[in-house]
Design a protein around this motif. Structure first.
Motif, PDB file in Angstrom:
ATOM      1  N   PRO A 198       0.816  -1.222   0.000  1.00 44.17           N
ATOM      2  CA  PRO A 198       0.000   0.000   0.000  1.00 44.17           C
ATOM      3  C   PRO A 198       0.849   1.272   0.000  1.00 44.17           C
ATOM      4  N   GLU A 199       1.994   1.232   0.672  1.00 50.99           N
ATOM      5  CA  GLU A 199       2.863   2.414   0.693  1.00 50.99           C
ATOM      6  C   GLU A 199       3.456   2.674  -0.687  1.00 50.99           C
ATOM      7  N   ILE A 200       3.833   1.618  -1.374  1.00 48.62           N
ATOM      8  CA  ILE A 200       4.360   1.780  -2.730  1.00 48.62           C
ATOM      9  C   ILE A 200       3.281   2.339  -3.655  1.00 48.62           C
ATOM     10  N   ALA A 201       2.062   1.797  -3.554  1.00 44.19           N
ATOM     11  CA  ALA A 201       0.964   2.297  -4.383  1.00 44.19           C
ATOM     12  C   ALA A 201       0.664   3.753  -4.075  1.00 44.19           C
ATOM     13  N   ALA A 202       0.692   4.115  -2.779  1.00 39.70           N
ATOM     14  CA  ALA A 202       0.400   5.499  -2.394  1.00 39.70           C
ATOM     15  C   ALA A 202       1.466   6.447  -2.905  1.00 39.70           C
ATOM     16  N   ALA A 203       2.740   6.043  -2.787  1.00 36.18           N
ATOM     17  CA  ALA A 203       3.823   6.893  -3.270  1.00 36.18           C
ATOM     18  C   ALA A 203       3.737   7.068  -4.782  1.00 36.18           C
ATOM     19  N   LYS A 204       3.393   5.991  -5.482  1.00 36.23           N
ATOM     20  CA  LYS A 204       3.256   6.053  -6.938  1.00 36.23           C
ATOM     21  C   LYS A 204       2.098   6.973  -7.333  1.00 36.23           C
ATOM     22  N   THR A 205       0.978   6.814  -6.649  1.00 35.36           N
ATOM     23  CA  THR A 205      -0.198   7.632  -6.942  1.00 35.36           C
ATOM     24  C   THR A 205       0.076   9.104  -6.669  1.00 35.36           C
ATOM     25  N   ALA A 206       0.706   9.404  -5.543  1.00 29.55           N
ATOM     26  CA  ALA A 206       1.014  10.792  -5.204  1.00 29.55           C
ATOM     27  C   ALA A 206       1.997  11.392  -6.198  1.00 29.55           C
ATOM     28  N   LEU A 207       2.980  10.602  -6.634  1.00 29.21           N
ATOM     29  CA  LEU A 207       3.953  11.099  -7.601  1.00 29.21           C
ATOM     30  C   LEU A 207       3.293  11.397  -8.936  1.00 29.21           C
ATOM     31  N   MET A 208       2.436  10.497  -9.418  1.00 28.83           N
ATOM     32  CA  MET A 208       1.764  10.739 -10.692  1.00 28.83           C
ATOM     33  C   MET A 208       0.804  11.915 -10.604  1.00 28.83           C
ATOM     34  N   SER A 209       0.127  12.058  -9.459  1.00 26.32           N
ATOM     35  CA  SER A 209      -0.784  13.178  -9.275  1.00 26.32           C
ATOM     36  C   SER A 209      -0.036  14.497  -9.338  1.00 26.32           C
ATOM     37  N   ALA A 210       1.108  14.570  -8.643  1.00 24.21           N
ATOM     38  CA  ALA A 210       1.905  15.801  -8.641  1.00 24.21           C
ATOM     39  C   ALA A 210       2.489  16.075 -10.018  1.00 24.21           C
ATOM     40  N   ALA A 211       2.921  15.024 -10.703  1.00 21.90           N
ATOM     41  CA  ALA A 211       3.465  15.199 -12.054  1.00 21.90           C
ATOM     42  C   ALA A 211       2.389  15.674 -13.019  1.00 21.90           C
ATOM     43  N   GLY A 212       1.191  15.118 -12.869  1.00 25.05           N
ATOM     44  CA  GLY A 212       0.094  15.535 -13.733  1.00 25.05           C
ATOM     45  C   GLY A 212      -0.331  16.970 -13.513  1.00 25.05           C
ATOM     46  N   ALA A 213      -0.013  17.515 -12.324  1.00 23.42           N
ATOM     47  CA  ALA A 213      -0.379  18.898 -12.002  1.00 23.42           C
ATOM     48  C   ALA A 213       0.720  19.896 -12.338  1.00 23.42           C
ATOM     49  N   LEU A 214       1.862  19.426 -12.863  1.00 26.87           N
ATOM     50  CA  LEU A 214       2.927  20.346 -13.245  1.00 26.87           C
ATOM     51  C   LEU A 214       2.426  21.319 -14.311  1.00 26.87           C
ATOM     52  N   GLU A 215       2.753  22.591 -14.129  1.00 30.03           N
ATOM     53  CA  GLU A 215       2.351  23.629 -15.077  1.00 30.03           C
ATOM     54  C   GLU A 215       3.592  24.179 -15.767  1.00 30.03           C
ATOM     55  N   ALA A 216       3.575  24.161 -17.087  1.00 35.62           N
ATOM     56  CA  ALA A 216       4.716  24.659 -17.856  1.00 35.62           C
ATOM     57  C   ALA A 216       4.927  26.137 -17.597  1.00 35.62           C
ATOM     58  N   ALA A 217       6.191  26.543 -17.557  1.00 37.76           N
ATOM     59  CA  ALA A 217       6.523  27.952 -17.322  1.00 37.76           C
ATOM     60  C   ALA A 217       6.324  28.789 -18.572  1.00 37.76           C
ATOM     61  N   ASP A 218       6.252  28.139 -19.740  1.00 37.75           N
ATOM     62  CA  ASP A 218       6.018  28.892 -20.971  1.00 37.75           C
ATOM     63  C   ASP A 218       4.734  28.397 -21.625  1.00 37.75           C
ATOM     64  N   GLU A 219       4.477  28.874 -22.825  1.00 34.20           N
ATOM     65  CA  GLU A 219       3.232  28.529 -23.509  1.00 34.20           C
ATOM     66  C   GLU A 219       3.384  27.374 -24.483  1.00 34.20           C
ATOM     67  N   GLY A 220       4.508  26.670 -24.424  1.00 37.09           N
ATOM     68  CA  GLY A 220       4.682  25.521 -25.293  1.00 37.09           C
ATOM     69  C   GLY A 220       4.890  25.919 -26.744  1.00 37.09           C
ATOM     70  N   THR A 221       4.901  24.941 -27.619  1.00 38.79           N
ATOM     71  CA  THR A 221       5.093  25.183 -29.047  1.00 38.79           C
ATOM     72  C   THR A 221       4.081  24.372 -29.847  1.00 38.79           C
ATOM     73  N   PHE A 222       3.818  24.843 -31.046  1.00 40.90           N
ATOM     74  CA  PHE A 222       2.958  24.113 -31.971  1.00 40.90           C
ATOM     75  C   PHE A 222       3.782  23.049 -32.690  1.00 40.90           C
ATOM     76  N   GLN A 223       3.241  21.844 -32.725  1.00 39.07           N
ATOM     77  CA  GLN A 223       3.858  20.733 -33.443  1.00 39.07           C
ATOM     78  C   GLN A 223       2.910  20.291 -34.552  1.00 39.07           C
ATOM     79  N   THR A 224       3.471  19.792 -35.646  1.00 37.55           N
ATOM     80  CA  THR A 224       2.679  19.476 -36.831  1.00 37.55           C
ATOM     81  C   THR A 224       2.269  18.010 -36.884  1.00 37.55           C
ATOM     82  N   ILE A 225       0.972  17.777 -37.096  1.00 37.89           N
ATOM     83  CA  ILE A 225       0.421  16.438 -37.309  1.00 37.89           C
ATOM     84  C   ILE A 225       0.030  16.334 -38.780  1.00 37.89           C
ATOM     85  N   THR A 226       0.620  15.404 -39.490  1.00 42.45           N
ATOM     86  CA  THR A 226       0.335  15.213 -40.911  1.00 42.45           C
ATOM     87  C   THR A 226      -0.361  13.876 -41.100  1.00 42.45           C
TER      88      THR A 226
END
Length: 717
Positions: free
Chosen positions: A92-120
């Motif tokens: 359970p501790e491993i699962a909790a640490a994994k869940t908390a890490l993914m949650s925090a990573a998913g909430a990361l906000e980029a410092a810039d506005e990113g870039t446009f990439q092309t889909i062909t």
């Protein structure tokens, strides 16, 4: 065929994870921690799964994210690192640490506005190593800050890519389930084959012995810390949902369970299925019944371990049957989409909508934008919802493989869906650019504005070709087409024609087609009439073999345009029709250079008191003539480049500056008022650059100085 969305953790699981997270943080530093209880025995795979995530997330750099989002991520990463190294950590501790890490990573906000990439679209895609992407009937899922694309590699994918000029019926032998990763949804890195033909399943069999494997998706279970893959399978004479699971998104997955019956479905197994994850983190199987496929269902995954599909809620019926069942959520509404039931053939998308995931759905209606070319010549695949900093865009990922049956180039066709009025709108574009940070998209510079240009939407011979209106005479699709394609559009014999109405932006365009004729041909032509009534015509001379015909460049006004193909006599056959804008397109996105980042020079101060800038600040140059902002930019080759200067001018009048490139003044630039210091705009310029390093300077010609300068982008002209 899988639906995906950005995953928000279940409230209960998140609260539990937070409690365990705090206790783990304390226990990790306590040398006197108790031994792991026997009931929470930890496998090497569980520890390795957390360890692989930790190793990946340690490659993130704080400078790329806002400080407010980085702090909790750094804390979660440290705790997960400690847990992964703690021999006494419980499951359970491993699962909790994994869940908390993914949650925090998913909430990361980029410092810039990113870039446009092309889909062909309309091409075969490669991964970042240049190898073919083989991925059918799967989905894209966001775990933490990374998107993972799972699908099936079938034998026929190799055959069709090697020679897409013929059919490869029934080459659906299972090879593997590859997984690719990306953070921009455009550039995909091959990670692993999570399952192969040798993967053991139930009753001593292997996946290579299964009669069918496909239509799969992956969910993350916060209670177990496992990634669960659910796929259709035909095993040992039985149809069902096969569950595999792993300890990281790119792990080698193991057999977990085989469920033959979903309660409330009238048949064993499923018709077509995808996985949808709601914003509250709950996972659902979207499917139809296997035989007849007349009923659409939404079923929850069991929350304790995601290894069972709970009783299905029937959300709609259609006696004709539907396949390609998938779901997306946009602006608070759920949309179930599916295609016609006729063996992987392309079709329109049929949509039902509701404000509740398992009930209250409307009757079917056709998704706007899918009618003219049968959903960009695809069947419903899966959806990816991207909630950007500026807008939400749904990506429709269509399947074109059609049992490798010769219906166009490329298996995966991705296009944007947005909301227009009260309903979603499908945008059938052959090329587009997407910013995964902001969620914004725009039409690509090489987009072909003609729909069904290769005459591949109709999989059988017809007298009314999809997307084209007959204006008289004999019209049909004939085989083969130009360049090895399956069909071409034929007019004649005698006077005949078709037309198609589209919408175009203003700009300079070029028409082209492959054409051949027979008989005594006269008046053969391809033309386009714009919103102003002006017509541009490409005359097509007689030719017994396929010949490419190109027009000169011409201007089109913005608005409705009508493309017409006709002949006065004889037989005209055309294929590979194209109407492409050659100028007036949005600047190609390029490298961004922030004004506050060395070697940039600001003769003034770097400030951050006006919101809306990218990076960590902007250049507030001194109020004096010659108080410049300077950038050092690198060009891969000498030539003309497009420069984008992002600025804010809250003053009442314009400010002017000399554009000085490598010491020479090349232009005088006027920066208009933007109406406020927090309102930013981009001034687009062009300049000749040397190969290698270049200095680009903005030097004010007025005593008020420059506007505030945020950044410079440099791209191809």
């Amino acid at each position: 065929m899988i639906r995906t969305t950005r995953k928000t953790l279940k409230r209960g699981a998140l609260a539990a994870a937070a409690m365990l997270f705090m206790s783990v943080a304390v226990a990790a530093g306590d040398a006197a921690a108790e031994s792991t209880p026997s009931g929470d025995a930890v496998s090497a795979e569980q520890v390795g799964g957390l360890g692989s995530l930790v190793a990946d997330y340690k490659t993130r750099s704080a400078s790329r994210y806002t400080s407010d989002s980085w702090a909790p991520f750094a804390k979660a990463l440290k705790t997960a690192t400690d847990v992964a190294a703690d021999a006494s950590a419980t499951a359970p501790e491993i699962a909790a640490a994994k869940t908390a890490l993914m949650s925090a990573a998913g909430a990361l906000e980029a410092a810039d506005e990113g870039t446009f990439q092309t889909i062909t679209n309309n091409t075969f895609w490669n991964d970042t190593s240049g190898n073919p992407i083989y991925s059918q009937g799967g989905g894209v899922f966001k775990f933490g800050d990374t998107y993972y694309w799972y699908g099936v590699h079938y034998l026929g994918a190799e055959s069709y890519r090697a020679n897409p000029t013929r059919k490869y019926d029934n080459q659906v032998s299972f090879v593997s389930i590859p997984v690719y990763s990306s953070r921009d949804l455009v550039n995909w890195k091959f990670e692993n084959r999570v399952a192969t033909r040798s993967t053991p399943i139930n009753n001593g069999a292997t996946l290579g012995q299964a009669g069918w494997v496909g239509r799969l998706g992956v969910s993350y279970n916060e209670n177990t810390g496992k990634y669960v893959l659910a796929t259709q399978a035909y095993v040992g004479g039985g149809h069902g949902v096969l569950f595999l699971q792993g300890d990281s998104p790119t792990d080698t997955f193991d057999y977990a369970y085989f469920q033959t019956q979903v309660v409330n479905s009238p048949t064993t197994g499923t018709g077509d299925q995808t996985v949808f994850t709601d914003e509250d983190g709950k996972d659902y199987l979207i499917f139809s019944n296997r035989e007849g496929r007349s009923r659409a269902f939404v079923s929850k995954f069991r929350e304790s371990d995601s290894l069972r599909i709970e009783p299905g809620a029937e959300i709609g019926r259609n006696s004709s049957g539907r396949e390609g069942n998938a779901m997306f959520k946009l602006d608070g509404k759920y949309y179930h989409a599916a295609s016609d039931l006729h063996g992987w053939n392309t079709s329109v998308n049929y949509v039902m909508e509701s404000s509740s995931v398992q009930s209250g759905y409307s009757g079917e209606y056709v998704l706007a934008g899918t009618e003219m070319d049968y959903s960009h010549v695809t069947q419903t695949g899966f959806f990816v919802t991207v909630k950007g900093t500026k807008q939400t865009t749904v990506i429709y990922a269509g399947d074109r493989w059609a049992d490798f049956a010769w219906n166009g180039i490329g298996y995966n066709q991705w296009v944007p869906i947005t909301r227009t009025g009260s309903r979603p709108q499908f945008h059938s574009v052959s090329q587009w650019q997407f910013n995964a940070t902001t969620g914004e998209w725009r039409v690509g510079p090489a987009n072909n504005y003609i729909l069904n240009p290769n005459v591949q939407a109709d999989r059988v011979v017809v007298s009314q070709v999809r997307g084209w209106t007959n204006t008289g005479g004999g019209v049909t699709n004939v085989s083969p087409g130009a360049n090895g394609s399956r069909f071409a559009l034929q007019l004649g014999s005698g006077s005949a024609g078709v037309r198609q109405q589209i919408t175009v932006p203003a700009g300079t365009y070029r028409l082209s087609t492959y054409a051949k004729t027979s008989g005594s041909v006269s008046g053969a032509q391809l033309s386009v009439t714009d919103a102003s009534g002006a017509t541009r015509t490409l005359s097509i001379p007689s030719s017994s073999g396929w010949t490419r015909r190109d027009s000169a460049e011409f201007q089109l006004a913005a608005g409705a345009a009508t493309v017409t193909i006709r002949t006065s006599s004889g037989t005209l056959t055309v294929d590979d029709l194209a109407l492409v804008r050659t100028s007036g397109v949005d600047p190609t996105p390029g490298q961004r250079y922030e004004a506050e980042t060395a070697p940039a020079v600001c003769q003034g101060t770097i400030d951050s008191n006006h919101a809306g800038f990218t990076g960590t600040g902007f250049c507030n140059a001194s109020a004096a003539i010659g108080a410049y902002a300077q950038f050092t930019a690198t060009a891969a080759a000498a030539g003309t480049a497009t420069l984008g200067v992002r600025f804010a001018n809250g003053a009442s009048g314009l400010r002017t500056a000399n554009l000085i490139v490598n010491g020479s003044t090349v232009a005088t630039v006027s920066f208009e008022t933007t109406g406020g210091w927090t309102t930013w705009a981009t001034k687009t310029l062009t300049a000749s650059l040397n190969a290698g390093s270049n200095t680009i300077q903005l030097s004010p010609t007025v005593a008020d100085g420059l506007p505030n300068i945020d950044h410079l982008t440099v791209g191809a002209a």
